[in-house]
Write a protein that holds these residues in place. Structure first.
Motif, PDB file in Angstrom:
ATOM      1  N   GLU A 131       0.983  -0.923  -0.454  1.00 21.02           N
ATOM      2  CA  GLU A 131      -0.116  -0.111  -0.074  1.00 21.02           C
ATOM      3  C   GLU A 131       0.972   1.125  -0.686  1.00 21.02           C
ATOM      4  N   TRP A 132       1.716   1.344   1.389  1.00 24.37           N
ATOM      5  CA  TRP A 132       3.161   2.452   0.834  1.00 24.37           C
ATOM      6  C   TRP A 132       3.182   2.634  -0.344  1.00 24.37           C
ATOM      7  N   ASN A 133       4.054   1.484  -1.323  1.00 29.58           N
ATOM      8  CA  ASN A 133       4.506   1.761  -2.552  1.00 29.58           C
ATOM      9  C   ASN A 133       3.127   2.533  -3.785  1.00 29.58           C
ATOM     10  N   ILE A 134       2.443   2.121  -3.542  1.00 27.36           N
ATOM     11  CA  ILE A 134       0.942   2.677  -4.545  1.00 27.36           C
ATOM     12  C   ILE A 134       1.319   3.952  -4.100  1.00 27.36           C
ATOM     13  N   LEU A 135       1.634   4.750  -2.700  1.00 28.12           N
ATOM     14  CA  LEU A 135       1.021   5.755  -1.947  1.00 28.12           C
ATOM     15  C   LEU A 135       2.065   7.066  -2.635  1.00 28.12           C
ATOM     16  N   SER A 136       3.295   6.263  -2.394  1.00 24.32           N
ATOM     17  CA  SER A 136       4.845   6.685  -2.198  1.00 24.32           C
ATOM     18  C   SER A 136       4.826   6.921  -3.971  1.00 24.32           C
ATOM     19  N   ARG A 137       4.603   6.347  -4.811  1.00 21.93           N
ATOM     20  CA  ARG A 137       4.803   6.847  -6.554  1.00 21.93           C
ATOM     21  C   ARG A 137       3.572   7.594  -6.984  1.00 21.93           C
ATOM     22  N   ALA A 138       2.140   7.492  -6.120  1.00 24.34           N
ATOM     23  CA  ALA A 138       1.191   8.812  -6.755  1.00 24.34           C
ATOM     24  C   ALA A 138       1.965   9.433  -6.511  1.00 24.34           C
ATOM     25  N   CYS A 139       2.202   9.794  -4.914  1.00 26.54           N
ATOM     26  CA  CYS A 139       2.882  11.548  -4.786  1.00 26.54           C
ATOM     27  C   CYS A 139       3.777  11.784  -5.680  1.00 26.54           C
ATOM     28  N   GLU A 140       5.352  10.757  -5.961  1.00 22.76           N
ATOM     29  CA  GLU A 140       5.910  11.213  -6.678  1.00 22.76           C
ATOM     30  C   GLU A 140       4.740  11.734  -7.526  1.00 22.76           C
ATOM     31  N   GLN A 141       4.333  10.945  -8.250  1.00 21.89           N
ATOM     32  CA  GLN A 141       4.527  11.402  -9.578  1.00 21.89           C
ATOM     33  C   GLN A 141       3.561  12.977  -9.819  1.00 21.89           C
ATOM     34  N   ARG A 142       3.519  13.318  -8.904  1.00 19.41           N
ATOM     35  CA  ARG A 142       2.314  14.684  -8.829  1.00 19.41           C
ATOM     36  C   ARG A 142       3.514  15.865  -8.725  1.00 19.41           C
ATOM     37  N   ARG A 143       4.638  15.233  -8.186  1.00 20.81           N
ATOM     38  CA  ARG A 143       5.468  16.203  -7.650  1.00 20.81           C
ATOM     39  C   ARG A 143       5.954  17.515  -8.849  1.00 20.81           C
ATOM     40  N   GLU A 144       5.653  17.692  -9.904  1.00 19.81           N
ATOM     41  CA  GLU A 144       5.617  18.710 -10.997  1.00 19.81           C
ATOM     42  C   GLU A 144       5.271  19.385 -10.329  1.00 19.81           C
ATOM     43  N   THR A 145       5.340  21.112 -11.153  1.00 16.78           N
ATOM     44  CA  THR A 145       4.602  22.155 -11.043  1.00 16.78           C
ATOM     45  C   THR A 145       3.683  21.751 -10.943  1.00 16.78           C
ATOM     46  N   ASN A 146       2.995  22.700 -11.062  1.00 11.55           N
ATOM     47  CA  ASN A 146       1.152  22.798 -11.431  1.00 11.55           C
ATOM     48  C   ASN A 146       0.974  22.894 -12.528  1.00 11.55           C
ATOM     49  N   PRO A 147       0.248  22.235 -13.618  1.00 13.69           N
ATOM     50  CA  PRO A 147       0.179  22.388 -15.122  1.00 13.69           C
ATOM     51  C   PRO A 147      -0.496  23.829 -14.989  1.00 13.69           C
ATOM     52  N   LYS A 148      -1.237  24.118 -14.855  1.00 15.62           N
ATOM     53  CA  LYS A 148      -1.764  25.630 -14.901  1.00 15.62           C
ATOM     54  C   LYS A 148      -0.567  27.064 -14.438  1.00 15.62           C
TER      55      LYS A 148
ATOM     56  N   SER B  73       3.697  16.924 -19.032  1.00 20.95           N
ATOM     57  CA  SER B  73       3.679  16.624 -18.090  1.00 20.95           C
ATOM     58  C   SER B  73       2.556  15.648 -17.803  1.00 20.95           C
ATOM     59  N   THR B  74       3.050  14.284 -17.013  1.00 18.84           N
ATOM     60  CA  THR B  74       2.521  13.464 -16.194  1.00 18.84           C
ATOM     61  C   THR B  74       1.566  13.983 -15.239  1.00 18.84           C
ATOM     62  N   ARG B  75       2.090  14.968 -14.311  1.00 19.97           N
ATOM     63  CA  ARG B  75       0.711  15.716 -13.504  1.00 19.97           C
ATOM     64  C   ARG B  75      -0.931  15.958 -14.332  1.00 19.97           C
TER      65      ARG B  75
ATOM     66  N   VAL C 165     -22.253   3.288   1.294  1.00 15.98           N
ATOM     67  CA  VAL C 165     -20.641   3.963   1.634  1.00 15.98           C
ATOM     68  C   VAL C 165     -20.117   5.211   0.420  1.00 15.98           C
ATOM     69  N   PRO C 166     -20.334   6.308   0.439  1.00 16.36           N
ATOM     70  CA  PRO C 166     -20.449   7.054  -0.187  1.00 16.36           C
ATOM     71  C   PRO C 166     -18.868   7.787  -0.557  1.00 16.36           C
ATOM     72  N   LEU C 167     -18.856   7.619  -1.930  1.00 16.96           N
ATOM     73  CA  LEU C 167     -17.141   8.255  -2.613  1.00 16.96           C
ATOM     74  C   LEU C 167     -16.147   9.372  -2.817  1.00 16.96           C
ATOM     75  N   GLN C 168     -15.906  10.026  -2.189  1.00 21.01           N
ATOM     76  CA  GLN C 168     -15.110  10.211  -1.806  1.00 21.01           C
ATOM     77  C   GLN C 168     -13.010  10.845  -3.092  1.00 21.01           C
ATOM     78  N   THR C 169     -12.927  11.632  -3.499  1.00 18.02           N
ATOM     79  CA  THR C 169     -12.203  12.171  -3.785  1.00 18.02           C
ATOM     80  C   THR C 169     -10.776  11.432  -4.497  1.00 18.02           C
ATOM     81  N   PRO C 170     -11.174  10.859  -5.675  1.00 18.87           N
ATOM     82  CA  PRO C 170     -10.254   9.602  -6.148  1.00 18.87           C
ATOM     83  C   PRO C 170      -9.099   9.711  -6.225  1.00 18.87           C
ATOM     84  N   VAL C 171      -8.286   8.928  -6.564  1.00 16.02           N
ATOM     85  CA  VAL C 171      -6.638   9.276  -6.638  1.00 16.02           C
ATOM     86  C   VAL C 171      -6.629   7.861  -8.362  1.00 16.02           C
ATOM     87  N   VAL C 172      -5.689   8.588  -9.057  1.00 17.80           N
ATOM     88  CA  VAL C 172      -5.399   8.386 -10.426  1.00 17.80           C
ATOM     89  C   VAL C 172      -3.594   8.043  -9.953  1.00 17.80           C
TER      90      VAL C 172
END
Length: 412
Positions: free
Chosen positions: A58-75, A85-87, A113-120
């Motif tokens: 589970e940690w590997n998934i979370l860390s990968r998702a975080c790493e892939q979002r470390r770029e500058t905000n696309p806007k 840009s990956t992000r 169970v209501p669904l919250q903001t998903p993660v890709v």
């Protein structure tokens, strides 16, 4: 892991991922403590190691998702940089999944169970991560090969279906719900075949058990169409065509949890028919029915032949100057030529171990789909139609109905 989670938490700029990391921290501490206490006797070392390995996954998934979002905000990027840009693409995928989650109409009932903001995140395959510590946050991967191709992301709708199958209700309600689904399908098939399961012959029992084996994947395909619309049905045909190199590969293998590739396009097409049948817009209903075909015989015979497609194309060309209305093609030849060529000669083959032909199973598809959509097996006597505001649903589309319909027909 917990200290690293604290560091990641400060750098994340995505609501679902922030919530997920917070829940992971709390769960990891409690889980590891429980396992350690249970292992005081030294007899549960294997369980402890397995538990830690699961946390690491589970940690590997979370860390990968975080790493892939470390770029500058696309806007804040230049246009040409944004396209690389990956992000940039992750945010598009997040938005697509968020729109699906918003159409999960979780009732005001504690068993849902209501669904919250998903993660890709990007990985090797489309896959749903079943995180026990956050059943309300879908975590889904997209293949790296598709990372910059949003037009190939229809499988995200299928994966959300898997998430709902496992997490749409609380854990206490999960097993009773699955039992009711299986029983509803079995009862419907037994009525169709005119048999009693307790006295049915081996071939019939194998056929019934096969649909129970395929239940989760069929459910996810149904949700795929409800969330992504008719284009999901088109992608199912594309998948069948590109996944085989010879006709026998359409049959499938014994005890596979995935339905035969001969059947999966039919499941999606039948959901399109159900959507069309419920539509209050005659123009949309008629066009969808013309595209998906009507009735069991069309389902059993797949879609019309390539020659029929050419004739329809010629008719569309002749009408171009007249009305300006969209006309749905039966299919795109470029996607389904190979699949259509295989289908007619493989339907008489038996599915391995089931003692029944693919055409017999294809004849079951309309009943299976109708039962899973309409049978009130969900808590509170609800059916799946009650819980998902489908792609062409009246409640979701009243304000922008005409635009949505035109977009659908133009895409197809």
């Amino acid at each position: 892991m917990v200290r690293l989670a604290d560091r990641l938490f400060k750098k994340v700029d995505q609501d679902g991922l922030e919530t997920l990391i917070g829940k992971f921290k709390d769960f990891a501490i409690e889980y590891a403590t429980t396992l350690d206490n249970a292992n005081q006797s030294g007899q549960l070392s294997f369980l402890l190691r397995s538990g830690i390995e699961r946390l690491l996954q589970e940690w590997n998934i979370l860390s990968r998702a975080c790493e892939q979002r470390r770029e500058t905000n696309p806007k804040y990027m230049k246009s040409e940089d944004r396209q690389e840009s990956t992000r940039y693409y992750l945010e598009q995928a997040d938005a697509m999944l968020a729109s699906y989650c918003a159409r999960w109409k979780s009732p005001d009932d504690p068993v849902y169970v209501p669904l919250q903001t998903p993660v890709v995140y990007f990985e090797k395959l489309y896959r749903i991560s079943r995180a026990l510590f956050a059943p309300d946050i879908p975590v889904i991967s997209i293949p790296l090969s598709d990372y910059d191709a949003p037009d190939r992301w229809q499988a995200l709708a299928h994966e959300i279906g898997h998430h709902i199958f496992w997490n749409g209700v609380t854990l206490d309600e999960f097993v009773p719900l699955q039992n009711r689904m299986c029983q509803a399908v079995m009862d419907a098939l037994c009525r169709k075949l005119g048999v009693d399961f307790s006295t049915a012959e081996e071939a019939i029992v194998g056929r019934l058990n096969l649909w129970n084996l395929w239940m989760e994947e069929v459910f996810a395909d149904i949700c795929g169409v409800l969330f992504a619309g008719p284009m999901f049905a088109l992608s199912a045909q594309d998948l069948a065509a590109v996944s085989v190199s010879k006709d026998t590969e359409l049959v499938g293998v014994k005890n596979d949890a995935h339905p035969s590739l001969y059947l999966r396009p039919l499941i999606a097409l039948q959901v399109v028919r159900e959507i069309a049948d419920r539509s209050s817009h005659p123009y949309y209903r008629d066009k969808l029915m013309a595209w998906a075909g009507m009735g069991e015989e069309v389902t059993r015979g797949r879609v019309p032949s390539y020659e029929d497609q050419l004739r329809m194309q010629a008719a569309r060309e002749a009408r171009k100057s007249v009305g300006g209305e969209y006309d749905l093609p039966v299919n795109r030849p470029s996607l389904s030529d190979r699949w259509l060529a295989f289908a007619p000669k493989i339907g008489k083959e038996e599915y391995p171990g089931a003692h029944t032909t693919l055409d017999d199973l294809a004849g079951d598809v309309p009943l299976i789909v109708h039962t899973l959509l309409n049978k009130p097996v969900w808590p509170g006597d609800r059916c799946l139609w009650d819980l998902i505001c489908c792609h062409a649903g009246q409640e979701c589309r009243d304000d922008h109905r005409h635009k949505t319909i035109d977009d659908d027909l133009a895409d197809l």
